[in-house]
Design a protein around this motif. Sequence first.
Motif, PDB file in Angstrom:
ATOM      1  N   THR A 184     -17.048 -17.475 -48.126  1.00 41.23           N
ATOM      2  CA  THR A 184     -17.999 -17.384 -47.015  1.00 41.23           C
ATOM      3  C   THR A 184     -17.341 -17.907 -45.741  1.00 41.23           C
ATOM      4  O   THR A 184     -16.430 -18.722 -45.802  1.00 41.23           O
ATOM      5  CB  THR A 184     -19.269 -18.223 -47.271  1.00 41.23           C
ATOM      6  OG1 THR A 184     -18.896 -19.596 -47.343  1.00 41.23           O
ATOM      7  CG2 THR A 184     -19.978 -17.822 -48.554  1.00 41.23           C
ATOM      8  N   LYS A 185     -17.822 -17.389 -44.655  1.00 48.04           N
ATOM      9  CA  LYS A 185     -17.410 -17.882 -43.331  1.00 48.04           C
ATOM     10  C   LYS A 185     -18.652 -17.881 -42.461  1.00 48.04           C
ATOM     11  O   LYS A 185     -19.555 -17.063 -42.680  1.00 48.04           O
ATOM     12  CB  LYS A 185     -16.378 -16.917 -42.699  1.00 48.04           C
ATOM     13  CG  LYS A 185     -14.968 -17.127 -43.189  1.00 48.04           C
ATOM     14  CD  LYS A 185     -14.316 -18.222 -42.386  1.00 48.04           C
ATOM     15  CE  LYS A 185     -12.896 -18.491 -42.874  1.00 48.04           C
ATOM     16  NZ  LYS A 185     -12.302 -19.634 -42.149  1.00 48.04           N
ATOM     17  N   THR A 186     -18.690 -18.724 -41.469  1.00 51.65           N
ATOM     18  CA  THR A 186     -19.879 -18.712 -40.609  1.00 51.65           C
ATOM     19  C   THR A 186     -19.870 -17.455 -39.738  1.00 51.65           C
ATOM     20  O   THR A 186     -18.812 -16.874 -39.460  1.00 51.65           O
ATOM     21  CB  THR A 186     -19.924 -19.931 -39.675  1.00 51.65           C
ATOM     22  OG1 THR A 186     -18.825 -19.851 -38.774  1.00 51.65           O
ATOM     23  CG2 THR A 186     -19.890 -21.220 -40.463  1.00 51.65           C
ATOM     24  N   GLU A 187     -21.058 -17.097 -39.282  1.00 57.85           N
ATOM     25  CA  GLU A 187     -21.164 -15.928 -38.402  1.00 57.85           C
ATOM     26  C   GLU A 187     -20.458 -16.181 -37.072  1.00 57.85           C
ATOM     27  O   GLU A 187     -20.018 -15.243 -36.412  1.00 57.85           O
ATOM     28  CB  GLU A 187     -22.626 -15.544 -38.172  1.00 57.85           C
ATOM     29  CG  GLU A 187     -23.565 -16.649 -37.769  1.00 57.85           C
ATOM     30  CD  GLU A 187     -24.195 -17.344 -38.974  1.00 57.85           C
ATOM     31  OE1 GLU A 187     -23.467 -17.600 -39.960  1.00 57.85           O
ATOM     32  OE2 GLU A 187     -25.397 -17.644 -38.912  1.00 57.85           O
ATOM     33  N   ILE A 188     -20.331 -17.448 -36.695  1.00 58.41           N
ATOM     34  CA  ILE A 188     -19.631 -17.763 -35.443  1.00 58.41           C
ATOM     35  C   ILE A 188     -18.149 -17.403 -35.599  1.00 58.41           C
ATOM     36  O   ILE A 188     -17.560 -16.737 -34.756  1.00 58.41           O
ATOM     37  CB  ILE A 188     -19.836 -19.248 -35.085  1.00 58.41           C
ATOM     38  CG1 ILE A 188     -21.307 -19.444 -34.707  1.00 58.41           C
ATOM     39  CG2 ILE A 188     -18.942 -19.688 -33.946  1.00 58.41           C
ATOM     40  CD1 ILE A 188     -21.918 -20.705 -35.133  1.00 58.41           C
ATOM     41  N   GLY A 189     -17.566 -17.824 -36.718  1.00 57.64           N
ATOM     42  CA  GLY A 189     -16.172 -17.490 -36.994  1.00 57.64           C
ATOM     43  C   GLY A 189     -15.981 -15.992 -37.100  1.00 57.64           C
ATOM     44  O   GLY A 189     -14.991 -15.428 -36.601  1.00 57.64           O
ATOM     45  N   TYR A 219     -26.782 -15.930 -42.114  1.00 55.99           N
ATOM     46  CA  TYR A 219     -27.656 -16.933 -42.718  1.00 55.99           C
ATOM     47  C   TYR A 219     -27.716 -16.835 -44.237  1.00 55.99           C
ATOM     48  O   TYR A 219     -27.866 -17.821 -44.932  1.00 55.99           O
ATOM     49  CB  TYR A 219     -29.071 -16.825 -42.141  1.00 55.99           C
ATOM     50  CG  TYR A 219     -29.212 -17.601 -40.875  1.00 55.99           C
ATOM     51  CD1 TYR A 219     -29.050 -18.974 -40.881  1.00 55.99           C
ATOM     52  CD2 TYR A 219     -29.469 -16.966 -39.667  1.00 55.99           C
ATOM     53  CE1 TYR A 219     -29.145 -19.709 -39.719  1.00 55.99           C
ATOM     54  CE2 TYR A 219     -29.572 -17.696 -38.491  1.00 55.99           C
ATOM     55  CZ  TYR A 219     -29.407 -19.060 -38.520  1.00 55.99           C
ATOM     56  OH  TYR A 219     -29.497 -19.794 -37.366  1.00 55.99           O
ATOM     57  N   ARG A 247     -25.281 -15.964 -46.184  1.00 60.54           N
ATOM     58  CA  ARG A 247     -23.906 -15.815 -46.680  1.00 60.54           C
ATOM     59  C   ARG A 247     -23.702 -16.365 -48.087  1.00 60.54           C
ATOM     60  O   ARG A 247     -22.819 -15.919 -48.797  1.00 60.54           O
ATOM     61  CB  ARG A 247     -22.895 -16.432 -45.709  1.00 60.54           C
ATOM     62  CG  ARG A 247     -23.040 -17.923 -45.476  1.00 60.54           C
ATOM     63  CD  ARG A 247     -22.128 -18.378 -44.342  1.00 60.54           C
ATOM     64  NE  ARG A 247     -22.292 -19.782 -44.011  1.00 60.54           N
ATOM     65  CZ  ARG A 247     -23.247 -20.256 -43.230  1.00 60.54           C
ATOM     66  NH1 ARG A 247     -24.144 -19.433 -42.727  1.00 60.54           N
ATOM     67  NH2 ARG A 247     -23.324 -21.542 -42.960  1.00 60.54           N
ATOM     68  N   LYS A 248     -24.536 -17.338 -48.451  1.00 67.29           N
ATOM     69  CA  LYS A 248     -24.348 -17.920 -49.789  1.00 67.29           C
ATOM     70  C   LYS A 248     -25.201 -17.228 -50.832  1.00 67.29           C
ATOM     71  O   LYS A 248     -25.262 -17.645 -51.985  1.00 67.29           O
ATOM     72  CB  LYS A 248     -24.628 -19.424 -49.730  1.00 67.29           C
ATOM     73  CG  LYS A 248     -23.510 -20.111 -48.946  1.00 67.29           C
ATOM     74  CD  LYS A 248     -23.668 -21.570 -48.716  1.00 67.29           C
ATOM     75  CE  LYS A 248     -22.473 -22.046 -47.866  1.00 67.29           C
ATOM     76  NZ  LYS A 248     -22.616 -23.389 -47.382  1.00 67.29           N
TER      77      LYS A 248
END
Lengths: 260, 414
Positions: A83-88, A72, A74-75
């Motif tokens: 940045t990458k999403t936590e899902i990725g 959440y 990440r930015k």
Amino acid sequence: MLNNKSPVYAGIDIGASRTKVALLDSEKNLIGHCVIKSGIDFNQTSRLCLESAMDMAGISMDSIACTVSTGYGRKNAPFSNRTKTEIGCHAKGAYHFFPTAITIVDIGGQDNKIIKLDEQGRRLNFKMNRKCAAGTGAFLEEMSARLDIPLEDMDPLARKSVKMVELGSYCTVFSATEVLEKIREGKKVPDIVKGLFFSVIKRILEMEALSEKVVMTGGVVAHNPYLVIMVKDITGLDILTPQYPQLTGAIGAALFAMDG
Amino acid sequence: MNDEKKSLRKQFACGKTLKKLMADHFYEMDEASKTGSKKIAWCTSVGPAELLRGMGFLVYYPENHGAMLGATRMATDLIPYANALGYSPDICSYLTSDIGSYLQKKTPLTQAYNIESVPKPDVLVFNTNQCRDVQDWFAWYARELNVPLVGVFSLREVGEIKDYEINDIAKQIEDLVPKLEEVSGERFDIDRFKQAVEYSRRTSELWRTCLESAAAIPSPWNFFDATIHMGPAVVARGTKEGVDYYEILLAELQDRIKQGIPSVEGERHRLYWEGMPIWGKLRPLSEQFASLHACIVASTYCNSWIFDQLDPNDPFGSMGRAYLELFIVRDEPYKERYMEECHEMYKLDGIIFHDAKTCPNNSNNRYGLPQRISERLGIPQLTINGDLNDLRCYSEEQAKTNIEAFVEQLEERA
């Protein structure tokens, strides 16, 4: 101490509850890691967490070739390159340890994720919990406070249960009321705690059918391994966990950093 | 990261015309409301507007006002006032925010047009093809303002449409005439009615062509643009102004296609939006999709104002058909086929379902459709939890992450 010229790849997973850092060398070995409370200053927390992991690895900032942040916050890590999403990142991290078609079940502080990967590690689909704390780490934190039981005592207590108390409610607040009722009825605390674990599992199982090999990750899994045993018993599925379940997203982020 | 901060939206030159048309619509009604110069009918968004126009009414659409309450982010503060009257937070948030707006004497029309309040109705006319909530919504005003309430009761979950079903709706519309004559004080004029049907059909044809222009690659516009430009398709249906507006918009879209001007720079992914807009978050969502090079090229919502079945030679019958062939009242197999046709036309890469907490009829993710359609078309789907107006039901951060992760997933497939 690593040779200063050996590149190191950093993954920072700034979650709603905890911030995690994983440092990988060019052979993908985990050489440093750290988990701390995220608090309210994500920037500062991520720096502290990174410094602690670097101390563990015995490296300085110069060695870090690339940093990817996720979660959440990440930015909120200005020193990260991408940045990458936590899902990725959870997908990448889990597939790194179990390179086959898998269903990842991540139970985090604020949200749950279910991610399905094919044989090549590509995402087939994913789901996050709806806007509700039921079934997440926040649920267990709330219950730990209500029952005045430290979070770290919940796993050993659940293991002592003889006759689990099942909770019917869907909602964290209603569950808390239900727990108080059970206490008034004289139910034993270990049986209630196991019931709380079962409640988390029910919320997960209703999110998505677990049809493949299952990999469980996240802080709740890391600190409550009995919950994994319960999932195995309930589903009859082969449940896998990486060595550090809570670091899966951070490791995934570090692997993305390595990809360039 | 910084890309998200600068606006990625492309404005339309016809935006000024749109603003004027919408302003004129509200000024005309405000004047009539104050002076009684013309009778005003409140009508549900997919109600029998052509009949009302044809009988000389000015037509006001509370759902349009609901969308304005959402888009201006006034809704979330106003909903609780209706909740306190016994209108649940789980029912339509257009209804609750609109009633809250009435109770608090606050309307976005004041900020936008310096109009103090919505126009007073002489009659309230609903069609339950949207939902039962519209009937309850209008019934509240009927009691509050002591105004007659009439309506059409639609069929739901319709598969293959039978003639007797169309006749049922057509007859219900025709049966409204005596009451409307009584309210208007004028005799029903079939030629004026046919003229309104003709304008409405022409508006619909043009609106369809505008929407289908998004089949071009890259698309000249997107869902977020269309939610704004559909205003005349709702409020100016059955008028010449509606027809004129879409001729201008269509020319601009065709010009964009000719010049290769994309709606989203570097369009990489073409998506379908199923469900209601999240009115209070159009801008951030539009910016996010644009920053991810994803263009929402089609939507059920915007397509829902296409009524090109209308035929002035059979005005009642064709209205019955037009208002019964709507996506929202159809069964699941129809909806699957419909989305499959959209996939063929627009070359979709993925589908986004918006599960609107207070709008079950427009939330088509609840009976396994996303999974079935994803498997059938071989493209991924994502469900976002939110609401049309009640932003208390929307977790922006979670939605953003889901969208970003969905586009990451599309990138992996590319």
